[in-house]
Structures are given as C-alpha cells and as structure tokens.
Motif scaffolding. Structure first.
Motif, mmCIF file in Angstrom:
data_model
loop_
_atom_site.group_PDB
_atom_site.id
_atom_site.type_symbol
_atom_site.label_atom_id
_atom_site.label_comp_id
_atom_site.label_asym_id
_atom_site.label_seq_id
_atom_site.Cartn_x
_atom_site.Cartn_y
_atom_site.Cartn_z
ATOM 1 N N ARG A 2 -0.424 -74.839 67.510
ATOM 2 C CA ARG A 2 -1.488 -74.921 66.831
ATOM 3 C C ARG A 2 -1.396 -74.165 65.398
ATOM 4 O O ARG A 2 -1.141 -73.137 65.551
ATOM 5 C CB ARG A 2 -2.817 -74.501 67.540
ATOM 6 C CG ARG A 2 -3.123 -75.140 68.907
ATOM 7 C CD ARG A 2 -4.412 -74.295 69.482
ATOM 8 N NE ARG A 2 -5.448 -74.815 68.812
ATOM 9 C CZ ARG A 2 -6.584 -74.367 69.076
ATOM 10 N NH1 ARG A 2 -6.906 -73.863 70.317
ATOM 11 N NH2 ARG A 2 -7.803 -74.781 68.239
ATOM 12 N N LYS A 3 -2.014 -74.952 64.548
ATOM 13 C CA LYS A 3 -1.924 -74.384 63.038
ATOM 14 C C LYS A 3 -3.122 -73.351 62.782
ATOM 15 O O LYS A 3 -3.162 -72.689 61.567
ATOM 16 C CB LYS A 3 -1.825 -75.505 62.049
ATOM 17 C CG LYS A 3 -0.621 -76.409 61.991
ATOM 18 C CD LYS A 3 -0.620 -77.381 61.014
ATOM 19 C CE LYS A 3 0.880 -78.139 61.385
ATOM 20 N NZ LYS A 3 0.859 -79.369 60.218
ATOM 21 N N SER A 4 -4.073 -73.398 63.500
ATOM 22 C CA SER A 4 -5.300 -72.817 63.383
ATOM 23 C C SER A 4 -5.957 -72.337 64.644
ATOM 24 O O SER A 4 -5.749 -73.116 65.654
ATOM 25 C CB SER A 4 -6.222 -73.213 62.472
ATOM 26 O OG SER A 4 -6.983 -74.417 62.924
ATOM 27 N N ARG A 45 -0.582 -64.297 68.424
ATOM 28 C CA ARG A 45 -0.628 -64.820 66.926
ATOM 29 C C ARG A 45 -1.388 -64.021 66.027
ATOM 30 O O ARG A 45 -2.236 -63.446 66.480
ATOM 31 C CB ARG A 45 -1.426 -66.385 66.848
ATOM 32 C CG ARG A 45 -1.032 -67.342 67.770
ATOM 33 C CD ARG A 45 0.428 -67.781 67.878
ATOM 34 N NE ARG A 45 0.800 -68.271 66.557
ATOM 35 C CZ ARG A 45 0.687 -69.679 66.289
ATOM 36 N NH1 ARG A 45 0.327 -70.326 67.265
ATOM 37 N NH2 ARG A 45 1.332 -70.109 65.111
ATOM 38 N N GLY A 62 -2.621 -64.172 61.656
ATOM 39 C CA GLY A 62 -2.939 -64.931 60.525
ATOM 40 C C GLY A 62 -3.457 -64.392 59.457
ATOM 41 O O GLY A 62 -4.083 -63.222 59.553
ATOM 42 N N THR A 94 -5.288 -66.391 56.482
ATOM 43 C CA THR A 94 -6.354 -66.966 56.017
ATOM 44 C C THR A 94 -7.686 -67.131 56.955
ATOM 45 O O THR A 94 -7.545 -67.661 58.156
ATOM 46 C CB THR A 94 -6.042 -68.548 55.496
ATOM 47 O OG1 THR A 94 -4.705 -68.272 54.479
ATOM 48 C CG2 THR A 94 -7.046 -69.175 54.675
ATOM 49 N N THR A 151 -11.188 -68.967 57.349
ATOM 50 C CA THR A 151 -12.112 -70.078 56.754
ATOM 51 C C THR A 151 -13.458 -70.103 57.400
ATOM 52 O O THR A 151 -13.594 -70.035 58.659
ATOM 53 C CB THR A 151 -11.589 -71.568 57.294
ATOM 54 O OG1 THR A 151 -10.115 -71.209 56.419
ATOM 55 C CG2 THR A 151 -12.117 -72.586 56.573
ATOM 56 N N SER A 171 -13.016 -70.117 52.032
ATOM 57 C CA SER A 171 -11.896 -69.593 52.765
ATOM 58 C C SER A 171 -11.479 -68.433 51.975
ATOM 59 O O SER A 171 -11.509 -68.042 50.725
ATOM 60 C CB SER A 171 -10.802 -70.369 52.937
ATOM 61 O OG SER A 171 -10.215 -71.022 51.612
ATOM 62 N N ALA A 201 -12.520 -70.179 61.448
ATOM 63 C CA ALA A 201 -11.190 -70.294 61.979
ATOM 64 C C ALA A 201 -10.188 -69.387 61.288
ATOM 65 O O ALA A 201 -10.385 -68.930 59.945
ATOM 66 C CB ALA A 201 -10.761 -71.661 61.616
ATOM 67 N N SER A 228 -5.948 -69.121 60.089
ATOM 68 C CA SER A 228 -4.930 -70.003 60.158
ATOM 69 C C SER A 228 -3.854 -69.125 59.057
ATOM 70 O O SER A 228 -3.893 -67.876 58.991
ATOM 71 C CB SER A 228 -5.184 -71.296 59.349
ATOM 72 O OG SER A 228 -5.671 -71.063 58.042
ATOM 73 N N ASN A 229 -2.847 -70.042 58.800
ATOM 74 C CA ASN A 229 -1.877 -69.384 57.830
ATOM 75 C C ASN A 229 -0.997 -68.300 58.890
ATOM 76 O O ASN A 229 -0.885 -67.192 58.531
ATOM 77 C CB ASN A 229 -2.153 -68.548 56.659
ATOM 78 C CG ASN A 229 -1.175 -68.409 55.675
ATOM 79 O OD1 ASN A 229 -0.068 -68.617 55.915
ATOM 80 N ND2 ASN A 229 -1.551 -67.656 54.553
#
Length: 414
Positions: free
Chosen positions: A251-253, A295, A297, A299, A301, A315, A354, A356-357
């Motif tokens: 998953r990207k986020s 994970r 991250g 970023t 949001t 974000s 959320a 991400s990054n």
C-alpha cells in the motif's frame, strides 16, 4: 475468440473463469443487524447527519450514501439511525479476510469489505470455482455471520460486475462463452469509470446500454467523453481486462476516517475539541497499523468533509519518516489548526488522516531519544504489545477517555 465486424476485438485473455470478486453486502449496516437482532429485517442507516451505509431494507426506500440524514428520513420514515462502530467493522473485516486467505493464497484486497481472489489451479484439489465460492459464502455466513456476494469470471472487471448483479447475498458465474451476452444488455453505469457526469454525456448521445457503446466506433465515442475515456470504455465493453490479481503490492498509504455527525444543533458545529479528539483517535489507529506492517512515512494528510458536502485536504511532509504516534499526531493537529476558519464557517461532519511517502525499501532507522526526552518509541511498542495480547480496546491514551462514545475500556485480566 474473436468478434467479427468493423470493431473486431480479442476478448479471451484467460482460459477459464477463475477470478472471484467477493463483496460483503451493505457491510456496516449488516454488522449492525448481526449484532442487534432487533434491527434485522428493518431499514437501518449507519451515520447521522450523513448516511455512511444503508441496509437493503433502507435502500428499497431510496436511501443511498452519502445522502443527508434528513432526506433519508423523509424517504423512509421508519429508518433507524445507528452510530458507526469502526472497531466492530474492522474486526469483522479481519475475520472475513482470514477466510479469503484460507481459500486461496492469491488475494487482492480492494477495501475493508471486498477483494479479488484467484482460484486457478485449485480445481483438482478443491473443486470448480463455483463450488469454491459456495463454500466461501457458507463459511462467511457461519463463522462471521454476514452475507456476501461473489462474482466469478475470467477478468477482474467482469467478476466485479457479476458480484454487483448478484446482490444481495448471491453468486453469479459468467462463463467465457457468455461474456458479451451477459455484459451488453447492462446499463453503461456498470462500466468502471462511468459516474454521473460520464453517464450523462453518454445518455445525451443516445447511449444507455453497454452493447450500444460497444457498437459505436471509438472515434465517435471520443467526441462524447474524450479519447482516453473512450479507449478505456470501449475495451471494457468488449470484455477486455488483462489485469491479474496482485498479491504482493504494498500500500502507498495507510489511513482512516471517522464521521462525527452534524453536531447537537445539526449545523456541523461541535463542542470544542471534538475534531481534535477524533483526529488523535484516528492517528492512534493509523500509527498502530503502520507499526504492525513495519512501515514508516513522511507525509501526513488531513481530510475534512463539511456540512455543504465540500471537502478540504491539507498535507505536510516531516523531516524524517516515522510511525511515532505523538510525532504524527502533532503534525496532524498543526494541519487541523490551519483550517479552523473553514471549520468555524462551514461545520465539519467527517475527519480523516493518512500517512504516505514510505521509504522505497528497507525502511529507515527511527529517531532515537536524546537527553531527557521521553522514549516515545518505547511507549508505542508497549501499547502495541498490550493491545496484541488483550485486544485493541484494552488500552487507550488519556486524551480519549470519556470523549469517544464508541470507545469502551475494559479492565485488564489478572
């Protein structure tokens, strides 16, 4: 297999129908009806100011998501509103996905209540796809207590359409030699990518069913919806979808959201601190899932929905990737502070966050505490261990106590 004529298309991409799309029926509402026998057979809506989910009894009256609560009540005077219980939905989802993974190792989750399953190669061991799907549906009903619909086809697109057509609580298999016979009579809204705007353009052009779209030259279709959309829809109309079930995709986020209703005066204005408390509860949930998945991250949001159904997204990117609850929580609160004027003016009904990054591979070394700073990572790890052993509701942060009506804090066993 080929279709003759000026729009000749190859539609066979797999040898047999071995992709299943499994979709829980009216998921949130079904969980509420399962857990409260008094709600069974009655029109139920999860939410308050906005309908997040509706039972089939409510849908029969025209109730849909995300319909305003007042409109839903007007359409269905007997409608029963239930506050959302996200932890109950999460537990039910996890139980269903265990059954998915016990059925086949090739599972691609789409959301909390649906997934694609590839059952090719299992016929000799278990039986044909229809038999596998029947067993899966029986297990979900028996072990989790929820209805689920399953579509079977040789492409993801057709399997998803088949599951939608089979609802509620149904099973539909589309054999390879009957794909177009099944697909072409359906309304164009069944095609992926056809929302209200695109459907309106197609209807204005006299196209209401998939078969009409399939027979229209792609160049002519492009004048209605644009070349990219025309190419996409034309392929789907001829049952072309070569995508396979992906099981290794990361998953990207990681995120979560929470409806907080329309407030005591139904104007979206809540008691001071409500949005902050909801946001911190979501951050706690998201960072716990991040640590469980290994994970980190950079970023964060923030997503908000207002009483006029408008949305806002903000974000911020942190200096280093982390899964630290306090660090991400501070960043999320800063984002929330930046939109306070909008909240005061328009009212807020939903909060989401959320992260991400994520690093490309291997993760990053977490920051170490310096000097007299508290070791936040040790606190997070300790809380994770307690929750893993005694359950997600066994321990919470002090900021949530007495503020979250859906949060129950049981005593730890001796």
């Amino acid at each position: 297999m080929f279709v003759s004529g000026s729009h000749r298309r190859r539609i066979a991409t797999r040898a047999d129908a071995s992709i299943m799309h499994a979709d829980l029926d009216s998921f949130y509402a079904s969980v509420e009806q399962r857990d409260n026998p008094g709600l069974r057979g009655r029109p139920v809506a999860v939410g308050g100011g906005v309908v997040l989910a509706a039972s089939y009894e409510a849908k029969a009256c025209g109730v849909r998501t995300p319909m305003p609560g007042r409109k839903a009540q007007a359409l269905c005077p007997d409608l029963i509103f239930v506050r959302p219980r996200m932890s109950a939905y999460s537990d039910a989802s996890a139980a269903v996905f265990e059954i998915f993974r016990d059925t086949t190792p090739w599972v691609e989750g789409i959301s909390v209540d649906e997934a694609f399953l590839d059952v090719r190669g299992l016929s000799r061991l278990v039986g044909p796809p229809a038999q596998i799907a029947t067993t899966l549906r029986q297990r979900v009903a028996r072990e989790v207590g929820l209805p689920i619909s399953v579509g079977i086809a040789r492409s993801k697109f057709l399997a998803k359409v088949a599951s939608a057509v089979s609802k509620p609580d149904g099973l539909l298999e589309v054999p390879p030699d009957r794909e177009l016979r099944f697909l072409h009579p359906l309304p164009v809204e069944r095609l992926w990518g056809v929302g209200a705007v695109t459907a309106g353009k197609l209807h204005d052009g006299g196209i209401t069913h998939v078969g009409q779209l399939a027979r229209l030259p792609e160049r002519q279709l492009a004048t209605l919806v644009g070349p990219g959309t025309a190419r996409h829809l034309h392929a789907l109309a001829w049952a072309q979808d070569p995508r396979r079930v992906e099981t290794g995709r990361r998953r990207k986020s990681i995120g979560a959201q929470r409806a907080i209703g329309w407030g005591p005066n139904r104007d979206g204005i809540h008691p001071e601190g409500t949005a902050e408390e909801s946001l911190l509860l979501l951050v706690d949930r998201v960072t716990g899932r991040m640590r469980a998945a290994g994970r980190v991250g950079r970023t964060v949001t923030l997503r908000l929905r207002f009483t006029d159904f408008g949305r806002a997204t903000r974000s911020a990117t942190m200096a280093r990737p982390t899964a630290d609850t306090a660090t991400i929580g501070d960043t999320a609160l800063d984002l929330l502070s930046s939109v306070r004027p909008l909240i005061a003016e328009r009212g807020v009904t939903l909060v989401g966050v959320a992260v991400s990054n994520f690093p490309g591979s291997g993760g990053d070394q977490p920051e170490l505490p310096f000097g007299d700073e508290p070791d936040r990572h040790a606190l997070d790890a300790a809380m994770d261990q307690v929750r893993d052993r005694f359950g997600g509701k066994s321990l919470t942060r002090g900021v949530h106590l007495g503020r979250d009506p859906g949060l129950h804090v049981p005593l730890l066993p001796d």
